[in-house]
Design a protein around this motif. Structure first.
Motif, PDB file in Angstrom:
ATOM      1  N   ASP A  70      -4.433   4.934   1.918  1.00  7.71           N
ATOM      2  CA  ASP A  70      -4.183   3.530   2.251  1.00  7.71           C
ATOM      3  C   ASP A  70      -2.954   3.372   3.142  1.00  7.71           C
ATOM      4  O   ASP A  70      -2.999   2.674   4.155  1.00  7.71           O
ATOM      5  CB  ASP A  70      -4.016   2.698   0.977  1.00  7.71           C
ATOM      6  CG  ASP A  70      -5.333   2.495   0.235  1.00  7.71           C
ATOM      7  OD1 ASP A  70      -6.385   2.704   0.857  1.00  7.71           O
ATOM      8  OD2 ASP A  70      -5.297   2.131  -0.955  1.00  7.71           O
ATOM      9  N   ALA A  76      -1.208  -3.765   3.985  1.00 11.05           N
ATOM     10  CA  ALA A  76      -2.179  -3.102   4.857  1.00 11.05           C
ATOM     11  C   ALA A  76      -2.002  -3.461   6.324  1.00 11.05           C
ATOM     12  O   ALA A  76      -2.419  -2.702   7.206  1.00 11.05           O
ATOM     13  CB  ALA A  76      -3.602  -3.445   4.405  1.00 11.05           C
ATOM     14  N   THR A 114      -2.545   2.340   7.316  1.00 13.96           N
ATOM     15  CA  THR A 114      -1.645   1.316   7.835  1.00 13.96           C
ATOM     16  C   THR A 114      -0.719   1.883   8.905  1.00 13.96           C
ATOM     17  O   THR A 114      -0.498   1.260   9.949  1.00 13.96           O
ATOM     18  CB  THR A 114      -0.810   0.716   6.687  1.00 13.96           C
ATOM     19  OG1 THR A 114      -1.697   0.062   5.772  1.00 13.96           O
ATOM     20  CG2 THR A 114       0.201  -0.285   7.203  1.00 13.96           C
ATOM     21  N   VAL A 154       0.831  -1.208   0.000  1.00 18.20           N
ATOM     22  CA  VAL A 154       0.000   0.000   0.000  1.00 18.20           C
ATOM     23  C   VAL A 154       0.863   1.255   0.000  1.00 18.20           C
ATOM     24  O   VAL A 154       0.353   2.364  -0.159  1.00 18.20           O
ATOM     25  CB  VAL A 154      -0.960   0.032   1.204  1.00 18.20           C
ATOM     26  CG1 VAL A 154      -2.006  -1.062   1.091  1.00 18.20           C
ATOM     27  CG2 VAL A 154      -0.205  -0.069   2.532  1.00 18.20           C
TER      28      VAL A 154
END
Length: 311
Positions: free
Chosen positions: A283, A245, A287, A235
């Protein structure tokens, strides 16, 4: 006049007509104390909404929600500007404001590099610190010389903090594992990496896993490389290390050729400040905050809402 209508009239006289509570009380035949209570109730019920409109304003309620949701020590959220191109400028200025206000002032600050960190360095005020040591946390010698790279980021932040920069003389990613191991075994490089790993404060950003990556811009990877990393679940990257992720390294072989501190140092640091802006980084931002890589988040309201809604 019923209570709700009275509340509306009081609000109109206060906010539209700029009348004092004494004047409103005289006009409506009520005490100034009741006027004050009605104004409070009007705000609580959403009849009156107060918005602070300024590029350096903050969304305090959203900040509190982020701190509670992700267990952060602090969060700074700025309003999303009307012009999408102004998001980075607004967020990086907020990051510079935060850095200048840190107490205690960092004695050693480890930094990453890239467009976001460059923008922060450019707006940091002179005298934001006194005698700070700024250390590169990961390699960043540019291969194509199109950007100032990591060195200029560290030097600018250090100069404006009346301190010194400790530069890591290495590319971010090397072609051979053997070369990377040899570089990190060098006494000087090893000492710099150790100094960065033990910094009290980290300031870093993260890159998206797409062809706009700074690693492509600086010649470390090809566009096809990051497309393949994305296909394998990446990501984005943190300190040059591409993760999925859940925060796992996607390509161990690539990671073995990456020069810089281990990501676990961000998790264990006293203060790790993550700065991110824009939809392209949602994204990787999710994370970073959800896997404990940062303790402080600086971002825009749109990104903050996406983090709160989608996790």
């Amino acid at each position: 006049m019923d209570d709700e209508l009275l509340m509306v009239r009081v609000a109109e006289l206060s906010y539209d007509e700029n009348k004092t509570q004494d004047e409103i009380g005289a006009l409506l035949g009520i005490s100034r104390w009741k006027v004050g209570r009605l104004l409070v109730h009007a705000r609580e019920r959403g009849i009156v909404r107060i918005e602070i409109v300024h590029p350096r304003a903050r969304r305090l309620a959203v900040e509190r929600a982020l701190v509670e949701r992700f267990g952060l020590k602090d969060a700074v959220v700025v309003p999303a500007p009307d012009e999408p191109g102004a998001v980075l400028e607004r967020v990086t200025r907020a990051a510079a404001d935060l850095l200048a206000a840190l107490r205690p002032v960092p004695r050693t600050l480890a930094v990453s590099w890239g467009r976001t960190l460059t923008a922060i360095a450019e707006v940091l005020p002179d005298g934001w610190a006194h005698g700070v040591t700024v250390v590169q946390a990961n390699g960043g010698v540019s291969l194509n010389r199109r950007s100032g790279g990591a060195a200029s980021v560290a030097v600018t932040i250090a100069q404006r903090g009346a301190g010194q920069a400790v530069l890591l003389p290495s590319p971010a990613i090397l072609e051979r594992v053997e070369t990377k191991l040899a570089i990190e075994a060098d006494r000087t490089v090893a000492a710099i990496l150790d100094q960065a790993a033990h910094a009290g404060t980290f300031l870093f950003t993260a890159g998206p896993c797409d062809p706009t990556s700074a690693h492509v811009e600086n010649g470390y990877l090809e566009a096809e490389d990051v497309i393949e990393l994305a296909r394998r679940g990446a990501v984005g990257d943190v300190l040059g290390r591409y993760i999925d992720a859940e925060g796992n390294i996607v390509d161990p072989e690539l990671d073995a050729r990456t020069v810089g501190i281990d990501l676990e140092r961000l998790r264990s640091a006293d203060r790790s400040i993550f700065v991110t802006a824009g939809a392209a980084k949602h994204d990787i931002a999710r994370t970073v905050v959800s896997t404990g890589l940062c303790s402080v988040l600086v971002t825009d309201e749109t990104t903050a809402q996406a983090l709160l809604e989608e996790t």
